[in-house]
Design a protein around this motif. Structure first.
Motif, short mmCIF file in Angstrom:
data_model
loop_
_atom_site.label_atom_id
_atom_site.label_comp_id
_atom_site.label_asym_id
_atom_site.label_seq_id
_atom_site.Cartn_x
_atom_site.Cartn_y
_atom_site.Cartn_z
N TYR A 164 -59.98 84.00 -64.26
CA TYR A 164 -58.80 83.20 -64.65
C TYR A 164 -58.05 84.35 -65.30
CZ TYR A 164 -61.33 78.89 -64.06
OH TYR A 164 -62.02 77.97 -63.47
N SER A 165 -57.60 84.47 -66.75
CA SER A 165 -56.65 85.47 -67.24
C SER A 165 -57.36 86.76 -67.94
CB SER A 165 -55.83 84.82 -68.22
OG SER A 165 -56.68 84.05 -69.33
N LEU A 166 -58.75 86.45 -67.79
CA LEU A 166 -59.69 87.67 -68.44
C LEU A 166 -59.62 88.87 -67.60
CD1 LEU A 166 -62.91 85.65 -69.30
CD2 LEU A 166 -61.09 86.38 -70.63
N GLN A 167 -59.32 89.98 -68.29
CA GLN A 167 -59.43 91.34 -67.61
C GLN A 167 -60.12 92.20 -68.69
OE1 GLN A 167 -55.30 93.24 -68.73
NE2 GLN A 167 -54.83 91.24 -69.39
N ARG A 168 -60.18 93.53 -68.06
CA ARG A 168 -61.08 94.48 -68.65
C ARG A 168 -60.35 94.87 -70.15
NH1 ARG A 168 -60.56 100.20 -69.05
NH2 ARG A 168 -58.83 100.14 -67.89
N GLY A 169 -61.15 94.94 -71.25
CA GLY A 169 -60.76 95.11 -72.61
C GLY A 169 -60.67 93.82 -73.35
N SER A 170 -60.95 92.42 -72.69
CA SER A 170 -60.90 91.45 -73.43
C SER A 170 -62.06 91.46 -74.28
CB SER A 170 -60.70 90.21 -72.48
OG SER A 170 -59.80 90.17 -71.33
N ASN A 188 -67.46 91.07 -55.23
CA ASN A 188 -68.05 91.28 -53.97
C ASN A 188 -67.68 89.99 -52.90
OD1 ASN A 188 -69.52 88.87 -54.70
ND2 ASN A 188 -71.66 89.94 -54.65
N LYS A 189 -68.19 89.71 -51.84
CA LYS A 189 -68.06 88.43 -50.90
C LYS A 189 -67.89 87.31 -51.66
CE LYS A 189 -68.75 91.27 -46.92
NZ LYS A 189 -69.81 91.25 -45.46
N THR A 190 -68.75 87.06 -52.55
CA THR A 190 -69.07 85.56 -53.17
C THR A 190 -68.81 85.31 -54.31
OG1 THR A 190 -71.36 85.96 -53.56
CG2 THR A 190 -70.81 85.12 -51.31
N ALA A 191 -68.59 86.53 -55.16
CA ALA A 191 -68.67 86.27 -56.53
C ALA A 191 -67.96 87.41 -57.26
CB ALA A 191 -69.97 85.99 -57.16
N VAL A 192 -67.67 87.19 -58.54
CA VAL A 192 -67.08 88.28 -59.57
C VAL A 192 -68.24 88.64 -60.38
CG1 VAL A 192 -65.44 88.85 -61.14
CG2 VAL A 192 -64.75 87.33 -59.30
N PHE A 193 -68.54 90.02 -60.68
CA PHE A 193 -69.64 90.52 -61.38
C PHE A 193 -68.93 91.31 -62.85
CE2 PHE A 193 -71.76 89.90 -57.69
CZ PHE A 193 -73.13 89.11 -57.83
N CYS A 194 -69.27 90.71 -63.95
CA CYS A 194 -68.71 91.51 -65.09
C CYS A 194 -69.59 91.79 -65.91
CB CYS A 194 -67.91 90.42 -65.75
SG CYS A 194 -66.59 89.47 -64.92
N TRP A 195 -69.36 93.10 -66.53
CA TRP A 195 -70.39 93.53 -67.49
C TRP A 195 -69.78 93.57 -68.88
CZ3 TRP A 195 -70.23 94.65 -62.60
CH2 TRP A 195 -71.55 95.15 -61.92
N ILE A 196 -70.40 93.03 -69.83
CA ILE A 196 -70.06 92.88 -71.17
C ILE A 196 -71.05 93.40 -72.21
CG2 ILE A 196 -69.70 90.77 -73.01
CD1 ILE A 196 -69.27 88.92 -70.93
N PHE A 197 -70.41 94.02 -73.24
CA PHE A 197 -71.01 94.78 -74.14
C PHE A 197 -70.83 94.02 -75.42
CE2 PHE A 197 -70.84 97.83 -77.72
CZ PHE A 197 -72.22 98.20 -77.48
N LEU A 198 -71.95 93.67 -76.18
CA LEU A 198 -72.05 93.04 -77.41
C LEU A 198 -72.50 93.98 -78.43
CD1 LEU A 198 -73.95 89.70 -76.51
CD2 LEU A 198 -71.46 90.13 -76.70
#
Length: 205
Positions: A164-170, A188-198
């Protein structure tokens, strides 16, 4: 008649001490030059916007550890090769998995970074690697890498169908409190992978 006085002739003339002294000084200057000289490395970037030979610096933890010597187009005409002279103290950190990227002003969701470059200009920074294989040629990153796994906090890999509207740095919020940050995204071909740091391993979301 005055009797002649016999004196023993010196085997080595004092005049030979001057070339020997000059040789010692030259050897000492050679050793000092090698000790103080930097280490030349090459970075390959897809573009070198804001990087200037003789001006752009390499900064690590706020300390200058190198400077750009030249910026040329690579032989394949698909990017730029940047020659950098690094301080010798960085020798142990110039290994295969060390990462370099260019720091420039950036405005994204809820944050503004690189404001110091508005005055000093763009600079190159790095993250030291853990490999034991020394390296002198590196592929520069187009974006800063996500925080290393050794950074205190909780590192999460998230799979989603769309950003959606999320991007790096959100930022990540829980109960109106900022508890983490969206670090990077891959597709990749089927999905989006995101790395989040808590920020804390005990963060509740």
């Amino acid at each position: 008649m005055q009797k002649a006085v016999l004196r023993k002739r010196l085997i080595v003339s004092p005049i030979w001490f001057l070339p020997l002294l000059a040789l010692c000084i030259g050897f000492w200057l050679l050793i000092s030059s090698y000790r103080d000289s930097g280490i030349e490395i090459t970075l390959h970037f897809s573009g070198a916007e804001g990087v200037t030979a003789g001006k752009t610096k390499v900064i690590y933890k706020g300390i200058q550890v190198g400077s750009v010597k030249s910026v040329v187009m690579d032989s394949e005409l698909d990017g730029a090769d940047i020659k950098i002279e690094m301080d010798r103290v960085t020798k142990k950190g110039l290994v295969a998995d060390t990462m370099f990227w260019i720091v420039k002003p950036e405005v994204s969701a809820g944050r503004i970074t690189g404001l110091d470059t508005l005055v000093s200009g763009a600079y190159i920074t790095l993250r030291m690697g853990a490999s034991t294989k020394l390296e002198r040629h590196f592929a520069g990153l187009s974006d800063p890498p996500p925080m290393g796994t050794d950074t205190p906090g909780l590192h999460i890999r998230l799979k989603t169908d769309t950003l959606y509207s999320l991007q790096r740095g959100s930022y990540v919020y829980s109960r109106n409190l900022r508890i983490g940050k969206w670090m990077t995204t891959t597709l990749n071909k089927t999905a989006v992978f995101c790395w989040i740091f808590l920020f804390s391993r005990n963060s509740a979301i």
